[in-house]
Structure formats: structure tokens, C-alpha cells
Design a protein around this motif. Structure first.
Motif, PDB file in Angstrom:
ATOM      1  N   ASP A  87      -5.357  14.223   5.170  1.00 49.81           N
ATOM      2  CA  ASP A  87      -7.040  15.038   5.488  1.00 49.81           C
ATOM      3  C   ASP A  87      -7.511  14.048   6.608  1.00 49.81           C
ATOM      4  O   ASP A  87      -7.703  13.072   6.533  1.00 49.81           O
ATOM      5  N   GLY A  88      -8.098  15.091   7.453  1.00 48.90           N
ATOM      6  CA  GLY A  88      -8.805  14.704   8.643  1.00 48.90           C
ATOM      7  C   GLY A  88      -8.114  14.215   9.733  1.00 48.90           C
ATOM      8  O   GLY A  88      -8.586  13.755  10.809  1.00 48.90           O
ATOM      9  N   MET A  89      -6.726  13.999   9.659  1.00 50.04           N
ATOM     10  CA  MET A  89      -5.859  13.415  10.669  1.00 50.04           C
ATOM     11  C   MET A  89      -5.293  14.396  11.661  1.00 50.04           C
ATOM     12  O   MET A  89      -4.682  15.303  11.488  1.00 50.04           O
ATOM     13  N   ARG A  90      -5.853  14.581  12.950  1.00 50.08           N
ATOM     14  CA  ARG A  90      -5.382  15.562  13.990  1.00 50.08           C
ATOM     15  C   ARG A  90      -4.436  15.074  14.831  1.00 50.08           C
ATOM     16  O   ARG A  90      -3.667  15.856  15.188  1.00 50.08           O
ATOM     17  N   ASP A  91      -4.171  13.877  14.961  1.00 48.09           N
ATOM     18  CA  ASP A  91      -3.063  13.513  15.853  1.00 48.09           C
ATOM     19  C   ASP A  91      -1.739  13.450  15.207  1.00 48.09           C
ATOM     20  O   ASP A  91      -1.567  14.233  14.462  1.00 48.09           O
ATOM     21  N   THR A  92      -0.855  12.573  15.590  1.00 51.78           N
ATOM     22  CA  THR A  92       0.300  12.172  15.079  1.00 51.78           C
ATOM     23  C   THR A  92       0.443  12.285  13.470  1.00 51.78           C
ATOM     24  O   THR A  92      -0.567  11.153  13.254  1.00 51.78           O
ATOM     25  N   THR A  93       0.888  12.821  12.755  1.00 54.14           N
ATOM     26  CA  THR A  93       1.049  12.727  11.256  1.00 54.14           C
ATOM     27  C   THR A  93       2.368  11.954  11.037  1.00 54.14           C
ATOM     28  O   THR A  93       3.251  12.167  11.533  1.00 54.14           O
ATOM     29  N   PRO A  94       2.232  11.025  10.068  1.00 57.01           N
ATOM     30  CA  PRO A  94       3.771  10.257   9.686  1.00 57.01           C
ATOM     31  C   PRO A  94       4.670  11.239   9.136  1.00 57.01           C
ATOM     32  O   PRO A  94       4.316  12.236   8.241  1.00 57.01           O
ATOM     33  N   GLY A 124      -5.040  -0.258   1.965  1.00 54.15           N
ATOM     34  CA  GLY A 124      -4.134   0.029   1.015  1.00 54.15           C
ATOM     35  C   GLY A 124      -2.479   0.340   1.451  1.00 54.15           C
ATOM     36  O   GLY A 124      -2.257   0.810   2.542  1.00 54.15           O
ATOM     37  N   TYR A 125      -1.712   0.256   0.396  1.00 55.59           N
ATOM     38  CA  TYR A 125      -0.400   0.655   0.465  1.00 55.59           C
ATOM     39  C   TYR A 125       0.080   1.464  -0.494  1.00 55.59           C
ATOM     40  O   TYR A 125      -0.366   1.499  -1.615  1.00 55.59           O
ATOM     41  N   LYS A 141       8.456   7.127  -3.980  1.00 51.38           N
ATOM     42  CA  LYS A 141       9.618   7.081  -4.528  1.00 51.38           C
ATOM     43  C   LYS A 141      10.266   8.496  -4.170  1.00 51.38           C
ATOM     44  O   LYS A 141       9.507   9.446  -4.599  1.00 51.38           O
ATOM     45  N   ILE A 142      11.447   8.642  -3.825  1.00 52.56           N
ATOM     46  CA  ILE A 142      12.062   9.662  -3.522  1.00 52.56           C
ATOM     47  C   ILE A 142      13.400   9.728  -4.311  1.00 52.56           C
ATOM     48  O   ILE A 142      14.140   8.834  -4.172  1.00 52.56           O
ATOM     49  N   MET A 171       7.247   3.129   2.125  1.00 51.82           N
ATOM     50  CA  MET A 171       5.867   2.628   2.096  1.00 51.82           C
ATOM     51  C   MET A 171       4.706   3.490   3.107  1.00 51.82           C
ATOM     52  O   MET A 171       4.986   3.340   4.128  1.00 51.82           O
ATOM     53  N   LEU A 172       3.625   3.886   2.479  1.00 44.51           N
ATOM     54  CA  LEU A 172       2.562   4.643   3.360  1.00 44.51           C
ATOM     55  C   LEU A 172       1.527   3.587   3.537  1.00 44.51           C
ATOM     56  O   LEU A 172       0.949   2.947   2.485  1.00 44.51           O
ATOM     57  N   TRP A 173       0.922   3.223   4.728  1.00 43.15           N
ATOM     58  CA  TRP A 173      -0.158   2.021   4.704  1.00 43.15           C
ATOM     59  C   TRP A 173      -1.354   2.811   5.510  1.00 43.15           C
ATOM     60  O   TRP A 173      -1.132   3.413   6.361  1.00 43.15           O
ATOM     61  N   ASN A 174      -2.396   2.617   4.821  1.00 38.38           N
ATOM     62  CA  ASN A 174      -3.680   3.338   5.503  1.00 38.38           C
ATOM     63  C   ASN A 174      -4.671   1.821   6.010  1.00 38.38           C
ATOM     64  O   ASN A 174      -5.225   1.068   5.472  1.00 38.38           O
TER      65      ASN A 174
END
Length: 84
Positions: A64-71, A39-40, A44-45, A1-4
Motif C-alpha cells: 500500500d502506498g508504494m508507487r515505484d518498484t515493488t518487491p 521490522g521483518y 513461508k511458501i 524475508m520481507l523488510w520494512n
């Protein structure tokens, strides 16, 4: 699950950190998509393994736009042959 947790759309793509024969056995229902603010997104893998042995794969979400740690997601396990 990816959460924004942010306040803007999170546009992402998924990439393997270890491209190779085992990584190519994995497929994601959405290699690229976006998650609205708050949102979430269920991820599915599927594994269609034609190789037998240990799995130790890491996939990274490029946001996009995330410079620090990425999931990242790490998948470990073992593919065994059919048993009857």
C-alpha cells in the motif's frame, strides 16, 4: 524475508504475475499482512504440486502506498514424480 525500511507500517498482499495452474500450487502462510517500521516478516511458501515439469513463477508484493518498484520473488525449479 520481507523488510520494512520505511517509517510507517507496510501493508502488503502477494499476487502471482503468471496466474495459472502452476501458480495455484503455491500457498503463502500470509497472503496479506503488515510489517511494522524497521521490522521483518518471514514468508513461508509451500508447494503442493500435482503437475510434473519445470516451474518458473513470479510473485509480486503489492505494498500500500508504494508507487515505484515493488518487491518480487521468482521461484524456479522442477517438480518430479516420486522415486522409490
Amino acid at each position: 524475508m520481507l523488510w520494512n525500511k520505511g517509517e510507517i507500517d507496510a501493508i502488503y498482499s502477494i499476487q502471482s504475475l503468471n496466474p495459472g495452474p502452476v501458480a495455484s500450487c503455491f500457498s503463502f502462510d500470509q497472503n496479506e499482512a503488515f510489517v511494522p517500521p524497521g521490522g521483518y516478516q518471514a514468508i513461508k511458501i509451500e508447494l503442493n504440486g500435482s503437475l510434473i515439469g519445470l516451474i518458473d513463477e513470479v510473485f509480486q508484493f503489492q505494498v500500500d502506498g508504494m508507487r515505484d518498484t515493488t518487491p518480487k520473488i521468482k521461484i524456479q525449479g522442477r517438480i518430479i514424480g516420486p522415486t522409490f
